[in-house]
Design a protein around this motif. Structure first.
Motif, PDB file in Angstrom:
ATOM      1  N   THR A  56      63.879  54.640  15.704  1.00 44.80           N
ATOM      2  CA  THR A  56      64.894  54.255  14.734  1.00 44.80           C
ATOM      3  C   THR A  56      64.435  52.977  14.031  1.00 44.80           C
ATOM      4  OG1 THR A  56      66.108  53.036  16.435  1.00 44.80           O
ATOM      5  CG2 THR A  56      66.772  55.326  16.013  1.00 44.80           C
ATOM      6  N   TYR A  57      64.965  52.730  12.819  1.00 44.36           N
ATOM      7  CA  TYR A  57      64.409  51.683  11.972  1.00 44.36           C
ATOM      8  C   TYR A  57      65.486  50.787  11.363  1.00 44.36           C
ATOM      9  CZ  TYR A  57      60.268  54.686  12.083  1.00 44.36           C
ATOM     10  OH  TYR A  57      59.201  55.445  12.496  1.00 44.36           O
ATOM     11  N   PRO A  58      65.142  49.515  11.151  1.00 41.03           N
ATOM     12  CA  PRO A  58      65.989  48.657  10.324  1.00 41.03           C
ATOM     13  C   PRO A  58      66.030  49.197   8.899  1.00 41.03           C
ATOM     14  CG  PRO A  58      64.275  47.387  11.455  1.00 41.03           C
ATOM     15  CD  PRO A  58      63.939  48.825  11.633  1.00 41.03           C
ATOM     16  N   ILE A  95      54.734  43.068   9.680  1.00 41.25           N
ATOM     17  CA  ILE A  95      56.163  43.363   9.668  1.00 41.25           C
ATOM     18  C   ILE A  95      56.438  44.596  10.514  1.00 41.25           C
ATOM     19  CG2 ILE A  95      56.491  42.392   7.354  1.00 41.25           C
ATOM     20  CD1 ILE A  95      56.719  45.287   6.317  1.00 41.25           C
ATOM     21  N   ARG A  96      57.677  44.724  10.921  1.00 44.09           N
ATOM     22  CA  ARG A  96      58.098  45.929  11.612  1.00 44.09           C
ATOM     23  C   ARG A  96      58.398  47.033  10.600  1.00 44.09           C
ATOM     24  NH1 ARG A  96      62.828  42.945  13.252  1.00 44.09           N
ATOM     25  NH2 ARG A  96      61.909  41.445  11.806  1.00 44.09           N
ATOM     26  N   PRO A  97      58.088  48.273  10.912  1.00 42.97           N
ATOM     27  CA  PRO A  97      58.426  49.364   9.991  1.00 42.97           C
ATOM     28  C   PRO A  97      59.920  49.383   9.712  1.00 42.97           C
ATOM     29  CG  PRO A  97      56.945  50.126  11.716  1.00 42.97           C
ATOM     30  CD  PRO A  97      57.393  48.751  12.121  1.00 42.97           C
ATOM     31  N   ASN A 158      72.235  60.497   8.172  1.00 45.59           N
ATOM     32  CA  ASN A 158      71.172  61.430   7.815  1.00 45.59           C
ATOM     33  C   ASN A 158      69.749  60.938   8.101  1.00 45.59           C
ATOM     34  OD1 ASN A 158      72.480  63.867   6.258  1.00 45.59           O
ATOM     35  ND2 ASN A 158      73.584  62.036   5.590  1.00 45.59           N
ATOM     36  N   TYR A 159      69.614  59.680   8.484  1.00 49.26           N
ATOM     37  CA  TYR A 159      68.288  59.133   8.776  1.00 49.26           C
ATOM     38  C   TYR A 159      68.348  58.335  10.069  1.00 49.26           C
ATOM     39  CZ  TYR A 159      67.450  60.596   4.020  1.00 49.26           C
ATOM     40  OH  TYR A 159      67.353  61.364   2.885  1.00 49.26           O
ATOM     41  N   ARG A 160      67.190  58.127  10.679  1.00 52.62           N
ATOM     42  CA  ARG A 160      67.130  57.445  11.970  1.00 52.62           C
ATOM     43  C   ARG A 160      67.140  55.929  11.739  1.00 52.62           C
ATOM     44  NH1 ARG A 160      62.824  60.806  12.661  1.00 52.62           N
ATOM     45  NH2 ARG A 160      61.447  59.036  13.138  1.00 52.62           N
ATOM     46  N   THR A 161      68.316  55.406  11.593  1.00 52.89           N
ATOM     47  CA  THR A 161      68.479  53.995  11.303  1.00 52.89           C
ATOM     48  C   THR A 161      68.989  53.237  12.524  1.00 52.89           C
ATOM     49  OG1 THR A 161      70.804  54.137  10.641  1.00 52.89           O
ATOM     50  CG2 THR A 161      69.142  54.610   8.949  1.00 52.89           C
ATOM     51  N   ARG A 162      68.769  51.940  12.517  1.00 57.14           N
ATOM     52  CA  ARG A 162      69.499  51.037  13.397  1.00 57.14           C
ATOM     53  C   ARG A 162      70.671  50.543  12.560  1.00 57.14           C
ATOM     54  NH1 ARG A 162      64.289  47.672  15.752  1.00 57.14           N
ATOM     55  NH2 ARG A 162      63.168  49.498  16.534  1.00 57.14           N
ATOM     56  N   SER A 163      71.833  51.023  12.854  1.00 56.08           N
ATOM     57  CA  SER A 163      72.949  50.884  11.926  1.00 56.08           C
ATOM     58  C   SER A 163      73.695  49.565  12.026  1.00 56.08           C
ATOM     59  CB  SER A 163      73.942  52.034  12.134  1.00 56.08           C
ATOM     60  OG  SER A 163      74.438  52.015  13.468  1.00 56.08           O
ATOM     61  N   GLY A 164      73.440  48.765  13.047  1.00 55.83           N
ATOM     62  CA  GLY A 164      74.182  47.529  13.219  1.00 55.83           C
ATOM     63  C   GLY A 164      73.831  46.486  12.181  1.00 55.83           C
ATOM     64  N   PRO A 165      74.680  45.478  12.013  1.00 53.78           N
ATOM     65  CA  PRO A 165      74.403  44.424  11.034  1.00 53.78           C
ATOM     66  C   PRO A 165      73.120  43.670  11.333  1.00 53.78           C
ATOM     67  CG  PRO A 165      76.205  43.792  12.498  1.00 53.78           C
ATOM     68  CD  PRO A 165      75.942  45.242  12.740  1.00 53.78           C
ATOM     69  N   ASP A 166      72.741  43.607  12.609  1.00 50.71           N
ATOM     70  CA  ASP A 166      71.526  42.883  12.968  1.00 50.71           C
ATOM     71  C   ASP A 166      70.276  43.546  12.426  1.00 50.71           C
ATOM     72  OD1 ASP A 166      71.844  45.079  14.587  1.00 50.71           O
ATOM     73  OD2 ASP A 166      71.233  44.077  16.436  1.00 50.71           O
ATOM     74  N   ALA A 167      70.380  44.780  11.964  1.00 50.22           N
ATOM     75  CA  ALA A 167      69.217  45.508  11.451  1.00 50.22           C
ATOM     76  C   ALA A 167      69.424  45.967  10.013  1.00 50.22           C
ATOM     77  CB  ALA A 167      68.926  46.718  12.339  1.00 50.22           C
ATOM     78  N   THR A 168      70.337  45.326   9.291  1.00 54.22           N
ATOM     79  CA  THR A 168      70.673  45.779   7.943  1.00 54.22           C
ATOM     80  C   THR A 168      70.640  44.602   6.980  1.00 54.22           C
ATOM     81  OG1 THR A 168      72.182  47.373   8.986  1.00 54.22           O
ATOM     82  CG2 THR A 168      72.291  47.158   6.603  1.00 54.22           C
ATOM     83  N   ALA A 169      69.867  44.735   5.902  1.00 57.03           N
ATOM     84  CA  ALA A 169      69.667  43.640   4.955  1.00 57.03           C
ATOM     85  C   ALA A 169      69.856  44.132   3.524  1.00 57.03           C
ATOM     86  CB  ALA A 169      68.278  43.036   5.121  1.00 57.03           C
ATOM     87  N   LEU A 170      69.987  43.174   2.607  1.00 56.46           N
ATOM     88  CA  LEU A 170      70.109  43.428   1.175  1.00 56.46           C
ATOM     89  C   LEU A 170      68.993  42.677   0.452  1.00 56.46           C
ATOM     90  CD1 LEU A 170      73.933  42.720   1.011  1.00 56.46           C
ATOM     91  CD2 LEU A 170      72.913  44.971   0.650  1.00 56.46           C
ATOM     92  N   MET A 171      68.527  43.231  -0.674  1.00 57.74           N
ATOM     93  CA  MET A 171      67.454  42.569  -1.417  1.00 57.74           C
ATOM     94  C   MET A 171      67.514  42.969  -2.879  1.00 57.74           C
ATOM     95  SD  MET A 171      63.334  42.449  -0.654  1.00 57.74           S
ATOM     96  CE  MET A 171      63.046  44.200  -0.899  1.00 57.74           C
ATOM     97  N   PRO A 312      65.511  32.954  17.526  1.00 59.24           N
ATOM     98  CA  PRO A 312      66.882  33.240  17.954  1.00 59.24           C
ATOM     99  C   PRO A 312      67.858  33.411  16.805  1.00 59.24           C
ATOM    100  CG  PRO A 312      65.972  31.384  19.174  1.00 59.24           C
ATOM    101  CD  PRO A 312      64.997  31.705  18.106  1.00 59.24           C
ATOM    102  N   ALA A 313      67.585  32.765  15.675  1.00 59.12           N
ATOM    103  CA  ALA A 313      68.507  32.883  14.558  1.00 59.12           C
ATOM    104  C   ALA A 313      68.425  34.235  13.882  1.00 59.12           C
ATOM    105  CB  ALA A 313      68.231  31.779  13.528  1.00 59.12           C
ATOM    106  N   SER A 314      67.361  34.973  14.146  1.00 60.83           N
ATOM    107  CA  SER A 314      67.192  36.285  13.544  1.00 60.83           C
ATOM    108  C   SER A 314      67.833  37.358  14.391  1.00 60.83           C
ATOM    109  CB  SER A 314      65.702  36.616  13.376  1.00 60.83           C
ATOM    110  OG  SER A 314      65.541  37.956  13.012  1.00 60.83           O
ATOM    111  N   ARG A 315      68.548  38.257  13.721  1.00 58.39           N
ATOM    112  CA  ARG A 315      69.165  39.371  14.438  1.00 58.39           C
ATOM    113  C   ARG A 315      68.515  40.704  14.059  1.00 58.39           C
ATOM    114  NH1 ARG A 315      70.897  35.999  18.025  1.00 58.39           N
ATOM    115  NH2 ARG A 315      72.707  34.786  17.462  1.00 58.39           N
ATOM    116  N   MET A 316      67.451  40.681  13.235  1.00 53.80           N
ATOM    117  CA  MET A 316      66.735  41.923  12.941  1.00 53.80           C
ATOM    118  C   MET A 316      65.873  42.251  14.149  1.00 53.80           C
ATOM    119  SD  MET A 316      67.482  43.025   9.865  1.00 53.80           S
ATOM    120  CE  MET A 316      66.164  43.836   8.978  1.00 53.80           C
ATOM    121  N   PRO A 317      66.151  43.332  14.895  1.00 53.88           N
ATOM    122  CA  PRO A 317      65.495  43.574  16.166  1.00 53.88           C
ATOM    123  C   PRO A 317      64.048  44.002  16.015  1.00 53.88           C
ATOM    124  CG  PRO A 317      66.857  45.446  15.571  1.00 53.88           C
ATOM    125  CD  PRO A 317      67.097  44.379  14.525  1.00 53.88           C
ATOM    126  N   GLN A 318      63.289  43.775  17.083  1.00 56.06           N
ATOM    127  CA  GLN A 318      61.898  44.231  17.093  1.00 56.06           C
ATOM    128  C   GLN A 318      61.846  45.727  17.321  1.00 56.06           C
ATOM    129  OE1 GLN A 318      59.004  41.728  19.093  1.00 56.06           O
ATOM    130  NE2 GLN A 318      60.657  40.388  19.697  1.00 56.06           N
TER     131      GLN A 318
END
Length: 318
Positions: A56-58, A95-97, A158-171, A312-318
């Motif tokens: 699963t992916y961010p 970077i992580r995929p 529909n996709y293999r996501t990590r759905s939590g806020p810790d893995a979700t960003a905007l750009m 520690p301040a980052s919540r985007m998981p490895q």
């Protein structure tokens, strides 16, 4: 025997052919919208190995989706090259995929990206100028509802996501950067990170091209509006991470006083970097897709890099 020995020596002397790096895939969904929002295509970057694995992916939700991957659809025929940059950074282990969801803009781009809660505090005369140019009030809150409550659940189903806020960003860039940051403030429990490239703090672009006195008056009003709005938000430097940048020529040359003021406001809220807050000047950089492509590795490694994951301040998981 001599022939076999010669072949063996040749095989040792000839370097092995380099295997081509695995690449991700870009797919496009049929237009998606809501009852209150025009449907638009969605382009999705799936990282290398997505089709053959179970990982699963961010996810990064990126604005102006037609400018990200394919030059045939991008503004002036120049794209960000976001898929190639993701492939390169993943292959280098920097970077992580991740999955990138590119949300195409529409003719109502200015109205969809202009932060309504900030815009509403401008003077009536200032609002009137923008409304005349845009053809209506900002619908950014409606756009963000579509993104957070319609599009994101669809992607997660529909996709293999990590759905939590810790893995979700905007750009996004320019006003796309503006709506990315605004989205973080409006949905701080849905998204943990935002990156704004050449963030267009004035909101109304035409106001940036007036004489100095008018530009100064507009900037003062805009910054007062941003300060008042940000005082009502609930961003947490222990949870949320923010990237801002800008260049130094053409439209970007107007941003330094805005960005300095925003940096000071965010510092008062505990965003003092570099783990949770970056504000970067790129000398000589313009306000266009080529400039954003040239520095794309920096915000991507901020959002997805190994260093970010370890902090520690980052919540985007490895």
């Amino acid at each position: 025997m001599r022939a076999l020995a010669l072949l063996a020596l040749l095989s040792l002397a000839t370097p092995a052919l380099a295997q081509p790096a695995e690449t991700g895939e870009v797919i496009r969904l049929d237009p998606i919208g809501s009852e209150q929002l025009e449907a638009r295509p969605i382009s999705i970057y799936l990282p290398p190995g997505y089709d053959t694995g179970m990982e699963t992916y961010p996810v990064i939700y990126a604005m102006d989706g037609q400018n990200l991957f394919e030059p045939g659809y991008s503004y002036a025929g120049v794209e960000w090259g976001l898929d190639e940059e993701m492939d390169r950074l993943i292959a280098e282990g920097r970077i992580r995929p991740a999955i990138i969801v590119g949300i195409w803009n529409t003719p109502a781009r200015a109205r969809e990206y202009a932060p309504r809660q900030v815009f509403d505090t401008f003077s009536e005369a200032s609002r009137s100028r923008a409304l005349e140019a845009w053809g209506g009030l900002p619908v950014s809150d409606i756009f963000l509802t579509f993104l957070a409550e319609d599009l994101k659940p669809y992607i997660d189903r529909n996709y293999r996501t990590r759905s939590g806020p810790d893995a979700t960003a905007l750009m996004g860039s320019s006003m796309g950067g503006l709506i990315s940051f605004y989205g973080l403030t409006r949905y701080p429990e849905t998204f943990s990170s935002a990156a704004g490239l050449s963030t267009h703090w004035p909101i109304y672009a035409d106001a940036s091209h007036q004489d100095p006195a008018v530009a100064d008056a507009w900037r003062e009003q805009a910054l007062l509006a941003w300060a008042a709005y940000l005082d009502t938000t609930h961003l947490d430097p222990q949870i949320h991470r923010i990237w801002f940048d800008h260049g130094s020529i053409n439209l970007d040359s107007l941003y330094p006083p805005y960005q300095s003021a925003i940096d000071a406001i965010m510092a008062e809220q505990g965003f003092i970097g570099p783990a949770n807050y970056r504000s970067t000047l790129y000398e000589g950089a313009d306000h266009n897709e080529a400039a954003w492509h040239a520095r794309l590795a920096d915000p991507l490694t901020f959002l997805l890099g190994v260093e970010a994951a370890a902090n520690p301040a980052s919540r985007m998981p490895q």
